[in-house]
Write a protein that holds these residues in place. Structure first.
Motif, PDB file in Angstrom:
ATOM      1  N   ALA A 171       0.833  -1.210   0.000  1.00 61.04           N
ATOM      2  CA  ALA A 171       0.000   0.000   0.000  1.00 61.04           C
ATOM      3  C   ALA A 171       0.863   1.254   0.000  1.00 61.04           C
ATOM      4  N   LEU A 172       1.992   1.188   0.722  1.00 59.78           N
ATOM      5  CA  LEU A 172       2.849   2.376   0.804  1.00 59.78           C
ATOM      6  C   LEU A 172       3.544   2.654  -0.524  1.00 59.78           C
ATOM      7  N   GLU A 173       3.791   1.557  -1.271  1.00 61.96           N
ATOM      8  CA  GLU A 173       4.382   1.766  -2.604  1.00 61.96           C
ATOM      9  C   GLU A 173       3.411   2.520  -3.492  1.00 61.96           C
ATOM     10  N   GLU A 174       2.122   2.196  -3.310  1.00 59.69           N
ATOM     11  CA  GLU A 174       1.106   2.879  -4.127  1.00 59.69           C
ATOM     12  C   GLU A 174       0.872   4.301  -3.635  1.00 59.69           C
ATOM     13  N   SER A 175       0.934   4.498  -2.327  1.00 56.70           N
ATOM     14  CA  SER A 175       0.707   5.840  -1.757  1.00 56.70           C
ATOM     15  C   SER A 175       1.871   6.193  -0.839  1.00 56.70           C
ATOM     16  N   PRO A 176       2.990   6.625  -1.402  1.00 52.10           N
ATOM     17  CA  PRO A 176       4.201   6.841  -0.590  1.00 52.10           C
ATOM     18  C   PRO A 176       4.035   7.895   0.501  1.00 52.10           C
ATOM     19  N   GLY A 177       3.130   8.815   0.341  1.00 47.47           N
ATOM     20  CA  GLY A 177       3.004   9.884   1.341  1.00 47.47           C
ATOM     21  C   GLY A 177       1.968   9.606   2.404  1.00 47.47           C
ATOM     22  N   SER A 178       1.428   8.382   2.452  1.00 51.84           N
ATOM     23  CA  SER A 178       0.331   8.105   3.398  1.00 51.84           C
ATOM     24  C   SER A 178       0.843   8.013   4.838  1.00 51.84           C
ATOM     25  N   ILE A 181      -0.492   4.721   6.820  1.00 48.21           N
ATOM     26  CA  ILE A 181       0.166   3.466   6.423  1.00 48.21           C
ATOM     27  C   ILE A 181       1.587   3.410   6.977  1.00 48.21           C
ATOM     28  N   THR A 209       9.262   9.140   8.019  1.00 55.45           N
ATOM     29  CA  THR A 209       8.465   9.465   6.826  1.00 55.45           C
ATOM     30  C   THR A 209       7.107  10.007   7.248  1.00 55.45           C
ATOM     31  N   THR A 213       5.718  13.890   6.666  1.00 55.62           N
ATOM     32  CA  THR A 213       4.637  14.142   5.692  1.00 55.62           C
ATOM     33  C   THR A 213       3.376  14.606   6.419  1.00 55.62           C
TER      34      THR A 213
END
Lengths: 278, 357
Positions: A171-178, A181, A209, A213
């Motif tokens: 999931a973090l790869e898809e939404s790196p700024g989450s 997650i 991270t 963010t």
């Protein structure tokens, strides 16, 4: 006090009449439902068994609840019966409450600890369940059943953690700024009870991270970072970050979170990391 | 006015005067049988003094409870209403109280979790007090019957000694006694828990030490020694509450308290009937009185709960609260019908006190 003969006769007749009517109705009820006069019994357990045999679980729970409230003479078996019936009905939260009341009365009951652990596990509270099974094993070290249950739960918890970590990484790869997650990833990697799951250095990275963010205004996120520092032994940074998280929680008027973060800060002060026992 | 014996042989003073026969009086009324049974059970260990143990012996225990405990509860009512002139002397107790008790019981069954819980707590708190009062009453009764006139101070001391098992029984963390009256948060404070534990230990010692000390004190007084059965009654009640666990005490104490009660109530009933010039013998009166009591006991404890089930209530609250209400009714009735200071009870106790030798 003088009472006339007529009043005495009337009062006696009323009492006797009520009693005889009660006996008659009681006998009739028993004969019509059970086909026999009331059995001689020491307790109401046979009645519970009959209700359970009929599959009337809600009625069993209602009667068990009443028994637990009234029957101080057998409060432990009454509460154990209530907890078992609630668990059987899938009402795990209520079953857990009932088990906790039993354990307050008999804290070293191995059976109750085992059943309590099963109820906790049913609600996904595996670490708490494991802690209670471990306590039961301390009390009864030779129990194969307890050992098996513990092994199953530990294995299950590890599998769940691996699965969850894989999901979170993807999931973090898809939404790196989450932030949520990254925060959850860091939390698991920093505080998981199984040492082979914990990756504290990696946890610090994910926690940083999350804070960078936007999570630096979130007490929970800061707390995760503090716990990550503590997991690698950087207690000075853990303490500073933990205190900042605590200040945010206090400002946010979140009593539960404040209490939890206070306990974390107390651990950092003593040079101890946080392990998620939830 | 009865005469007090001047000088009796020591063995005779110690043995006391029995109502039936020394063996019967010591075993049944004095509680000797309970000590023997409890000792046998404790030594054998095969018959666990616990509920789980009873669970395997339901077929034996349930009839035993009916024949002793249930019959004893009913027997106070039978005695009350077979006592000549009772409705005139005690109209509130005989005419009003049963209806009030029934109404209160029904109200509690309507609200089992709130009111019912309190009724049960009241019954469980009162039970050990009732047993203590019975031990005191029997002890005084045998002393009087044996010609040992206890002084006012000795009677007061005797009452306190008899109350010790009651004090022990009410120091419970939940549901009963102080556990009912005081908040759990207070009782669970570590300091309070420690203090209560220490108090229980001290009372447990006093339960067995003080009867002996009092016995020695009375022996040295003008009245001379109490009969040993008076001491036995007190010690037996102490054993029930101090040596057994709380739950076991509630089962075994009720069985042997019932035996004790049935024995003495039958003795008094027979004496009452003889005084009323009944043409029948003692056995007839005992069997008739006991038979009626056992039948009434079955009706009260086994049939009456079903009447409430018939009315739509659950069996659990019906059974538990009927038992609690019968207990409380019995405690109240007993407080009136066993007064020794006047009436036929006093005549029976005083009857045939040996004259000076």
């Amino acid at each position: 006090m003088q009472v006339s003969q007529r009043t005495r006769t009337a009062a006696l007749a009323a009492s006797a009449g009520l009693l005889i009517a009660g006996f008659g109705l009681g006998a009739w009820q028993s004969l019509s439902v059970d086909g026999r006069l009331p059995r001689l019994a020491l307790s109401y357990n046979w009645w519970m068994k009959e209700l359970a045999a009929k599959g009337d679980l809600e009625r069993v729970i209602e009667q068990r609840r009443i028994a637990a409230a009234i029957d101080h003479n057998s409060s432990v078996p009454a509460l154990q019966g209530l907890a078992a019936a609630l668990q059987q009905a899938g009402r795990s939260e209520e079953a857990i409450e009932a088990f906790e009341r039993v354990l307050a009365l008999i804290p070293n009951s191995v059976d109750t600890l085992n059943n309590y652990a099963a109820a906790l596990s049913g609600l996904g509270r595996h670490s708490a369940a494991i802690a209670h099974l471990e306590r039961a094993l301390e009390l009864e070290p030779d129990s194969e059943l307890l050992r098996e249950n513990l092994e199953v739960l530990v294995r299950h918890r590890r599998e769940l953690a691996h699965t969850r970590l894989a999901q979170l990484r993807a999931a973090l790869e898809e939404s790196p700024g989450s932030v949520p997650i990254a925060n959850e990833l860091a939390w698991i990697l920093a505080t998981h009870p199984d040492a082979d799951i914990r990756q504290p250095d990696e946890a610090i990275g994910f926690a940083m991270t999350a804070t960078q963010t936007g999570g630096d205004r979130d007490a929970s996120v800061l707390d995760t970072l503090a716990c990550s520092y503590a997991a690698v032994g950087r207690f000075a940074e853990a303490l500073a970050t933990g205190r900042a998280a605590l200040a945010l929680a206090i400002r946010g008027n979140d009593a539960d979170l404040t209490a939890e973060l206070r306990s974390h800060v107390a651990r950092f002060e003593r040079g101890l990391p946080v392990i998620d026992s939830g | 006015m009865s005469q007090v014996p001047a000088a009796r042989p020591l063995t005779s003073s110690l043995a006391g005067r029995s109502f039936v026969h020394p063996v019967v009086d010591y075993l049944l009324v004095g509680g000797g049988l309970s000590l023997i049974v409890i000792a046998v059970i404790a030594v054998r260990g095969s018959f666990q003094l616990s509920f789980s143990g009873f669970g395997e012996n339901v077929s034996l225990m349930a009839p035993l409870i009916l024949l002793t405990n249930s019959a004893h509860f009913a027997s106070s009512t039978v005695r009350l209403y077979t006592k000549p002139g009772a409705t005139q002397e005690m109209p509130g107790l005989t005419l009003l109280f049963p209806i009030v008790a029934l109404a209160l019981l029904t109200l509690c069954i309507f609200e089992p979790e709130s009111l019912g819980g309190h009724l049960q707590s009241l019954q469980m708190t009162w039970s050990p007090f009732h047993y203590a009062a019975q031990a005191y009453g029997l002890s005084v009764m045998y002393s009087m019957h044996s010609g040992c006139r206890l002084g006012t101070v000795d009677k007061k001391l005797l009452r306190w000694v008899c109350l010790l098992p009651f004090f022990l029984a009410i120091i419970q963390p939940t549901g009963t006694g102080i556990g009912w009256l005081l908040p759990a948060s207070f009782l669970n404070e570590p300091d309070v828990t420690r203090a209560l534990l220490a108090t229980r230990q001290i009372i447990s010692i006093l339960i067995f030490a003080t009867p002996l000390l009092l016995f020695a004190k009375v022996w040295r007084s003008a009245s001379g020694p109490m009969p040993l059965i008076s001491l036995l009654v007190i010690v037996t009640n102490g054993v029930w509450w101090a040596a057994l666990t709380y739950r076991d005490a509630f089962v075994w104490a009720t069985v042997f308290h019932g035996v004790q009660y049935l024995a003495i109530v039958c003795i008094f009933h027979v004496r009452d009937q003889r005084a009323a010039n009944s043409p029948h013998g003692a056995l007839y009166h005992v069997l008739r009185f006991y038979g009626i009591s056992a039948l009434l006991g079955y009706g009260l404890f086994n049939l009456l709960p079903y009447a409430y089930v018939f009315a739509g209530f659950g069996f659990v609250e019906s059974m538990l609260l009927v038992v609690a209400a019968i207990n409380i009714h019995h405690f109240v009735v007993d407080a009136f019908i066993w007064r020794l200071s006047r009436g036929s009870n006093r005549l029976i106790v005083d009857a045939a006190v040996p004259l000076p030798g």
